[in-house]
Write a protein that holds these residues in place. Sequence first.
Motif, PDB file in Angstrom:
ATOM      1  N   PHE A 198      -0.141 -27.990 -28.428  1.00 13.22           N
ATOM      2  CA  PHE A 198       0.838 -27.314 -27.559  1.00 13.22           C
ATOM      3  C   PHE A 198       0.268 -25.956 -27.123  1.00 13.22           C
ATOM      4  N   PRO A 199      -0.779 -25.986 -26.291  1.00 10.89           N
ATOM      5  CA  PRO A 199      -1.500 -24.750 -25.932  1.00 10.89           C
ATOM      6  C   PRO A 199      -0.642 -23.694 -25.257  1.00 10.89           C
ATOM      7  N   ARG A 200       0.244 -24.110 -24.343  1.00  9.47           N
ATOM      8  CA  ARG A 200       1.053 -23.119 -23.623  1.00  9.47           C
ATOM      9  C   ARG A 200       1.979 -22.368 -24.585  1.00  9.47           C
ATOM     10  N   VAL A 201       2.659 -23.119 -25.445  1.00  3.08           N
ATOM     11  CA  VAL A 201       3.554 -22.490 -26.423  1.00  3.08           C
ATOM     12  C   VAL A 201       2.766 -21.607 -27.373  1.00  3.08           C
ATOM     13  N   TRP A 202       1.611 -22.117 -27.839  1.00  2.00           N
ATOM     14  CA  TRP A 202       0.822 -21.372 -28.816  1.00  2.00           C
ATOM     15  C   TRP A 202       0.330 -20.039 -28.236  1.00  2.00           C
ATOM     16  N   HIS A 203      -0.241 -20.061 -27.044  1.00  6.33           N
ATOM     17  CA  HIS A 203      -0.827 -18.840 -26.484  1.00  6.33           C
ATOM     18  C   HIS A 203       0.234 -17.784 -26.164  1.00  6.33           C
ATOM     19  N   HIS A 204       1.477 -18.223 -25.914  1.00  4.45           N
ATOM     20  CA  HIS A 204       2.535 -17.260 -25.629  1.00  4.45           C
ATOM     21  C   HIS A 204       3.285 -16.803 -26.882  1.00  4.45           C
ATOM     22  N   HIS A 205       3.226 -17.616 -27.944  1.00  4.83           N
ATOM     23  CA  HIS A 205       4.083 -17.325 -29.100  1.00  4.83           C
ATOM     24  C   HIS A 205       3.346 -17.421 -30.436  1.00  4.83           C
ATOM     25  N   TYR A 206       2.007 -17.332 -30.439  1.00  5.81           N
ATOM     26  CA  TYR A 206       1.291 -17.472 -31.705  1.00  5.81           C
ATOM     27  C   TYR A 206       1.682 -16.388 -32.716  1.00  5.81           C
ATOM     28  N   GLY A 207       1.997 -15.200 -32.226  1.00  3.53           N
ATOM     29  CA  GLY A 207       2.420 -14.140 -33.134  1.00  3.53           C
ATOM     30  C   GLY A 207       3.724 -14.474 -33.836  1.00  3.53           C
ATOM     31  N   LYS A 208       4.670 -15.050 -33.100  1.00  2.21           N
ATOM     32  CA  LYS A 208       5.961 -15.413 -33.693  1.00  2.21           C
ATOM     33  C   LYS A 208       5.796 -16.574 -34.680  1.00  2.21           C
ATOM     34  N   ILE A 209       4.938 -17.534 -34.336  1.00  2.00           N
ATOM     35  CA  ILE A 209       4.709 -18.678 -35.232  1.00  2.00           C
ATOM     36  C   ILE A 209       4.077 -18.205 -36.533  1.00  2.00           C
ATOM     37  N   ALA A 210       3.070 -17.337 -36.415  1.00  2.00           N
ATOM     38  CA  ALA A 210       2.418 -16.806 -37.619  1.00  2.00           C
ATOM     39  C   ALA A 210       3.396 -15.991 -38.451  1.00  2.00           C
TER      40      ALA A 210
END
Length: 443
Positions: free
Chosen positions: A23-35
Amino acid sequence: MRWPFALPFVGLLLSIATGPLLFPRVWHHHYGKIAAAWSIVTLVSIWWLAGGTAMLAAVTHALLAEYLSFIVLLFALYTVAGGIVVSGDIRGTPLSNTVILALGTAMASIVGTTGASMILVRPLIRANLARPHNRHVVIFFIILVANVGGALSPLGDPPLFVGFLNGVDFFWTTRSLWLQTLIVAGSLLAIFVVIDAWRFRGERAGAFTGSSSAPIRVRGLLNIPLIAAIVGCILLSASWKPGIAVDIIGTHLELQNLVRDAMLIVIALLSLWLTRDEHREANGFTWEPIREVAKLFAAIFVAIIPVLAMLDAGKDGAFAWLLSAVTEPNGTPKEVAYFWYTGLMSAFLDNAPTYLLFFKLAGGNVDNLMNALSGTLSAISMGAVYMGALTYIGNAPNFMIAAIATERGIKMPSFFGYLLIASSVLVPLFLLLTLLPIAPVLH
């Protein structure tokens, strides 16, 4: 703590590995929140097990005693090295690529793997952008410049600096690991020449247009003494021991380390102030790579707390099998086991805390480790430094280089893709190190 408490850390690693792929689009925009979400799950599990006070003490120690100095040093090196511009018409030929890789490998033990990487990665990328096959160049750059090249001094790689702070002689790694590092680095350069020449021969003749006209120039030279100042700050913090510390919820922050971190920030700000904006623009300098590293490694340092606690418990912890795996029944350390276990865990747990863990597991007596057990300390050092190249998260510059290359248009492999490629190149060399009589450290 038992193994389920390690699941948030595993979840974070899987997110880093699969997010850009699935899910590249979600990851690149929200990787900080996921981490951050995985970090919160970790902290909640610690609070549930040991209470709020223990949780607060653990996260304070992880962020102030470990992460803060780690990210401040990376920030300073990234900022200062980003102001040095190597310009001119460099064609990405096998010869020029090999020269850059060899130069970076030699520089890494002097200015650190991060410093050498940030100085040379952008010229290397620019030289190879026109080539249809270029990601292998960046992969070998990560392996050699961001990892293997830093094996010869405490300034080269964070694990060796951790050993230096624990009393290992400054030149011990140079004396003990020069032959092994020469074998690994020389073999890797030879493999690269074969692969790059094969790729280069098969590419269209029109990959490069025109002839070299602009001479190679180095601009932003005022940043070179600033890099020397960074090295001086690190050496000062290791030699100056005023015996003054501040206690924050059980975490002792020594004065020399606070002064070092403050000076590193000042040096970075000086670089931003003194370096012309056009130099950083010519480098394609942006803050996104260091921002990504800062967010993801903050989460890693928090999520790894239960894992390190279980490992630190030794024979009474969930990883008691590890202690028996690296020790003979009579108490003698198994050097080959130390090399492989330290290395494989460094690839996934970050190599600096992994080095310290096995350093303590081997007894922690620095005089004994540098003399009677020098083979064990060599095995730990080589495993932590060399095998940090196996994944993007094994050493912080790995992730940073991959982020810069992706930002400049090079299609880097996924987490698992990189792991597969790096393992296919490195594991045979590590087996050679284990067995080769000419490198008798491991026996």
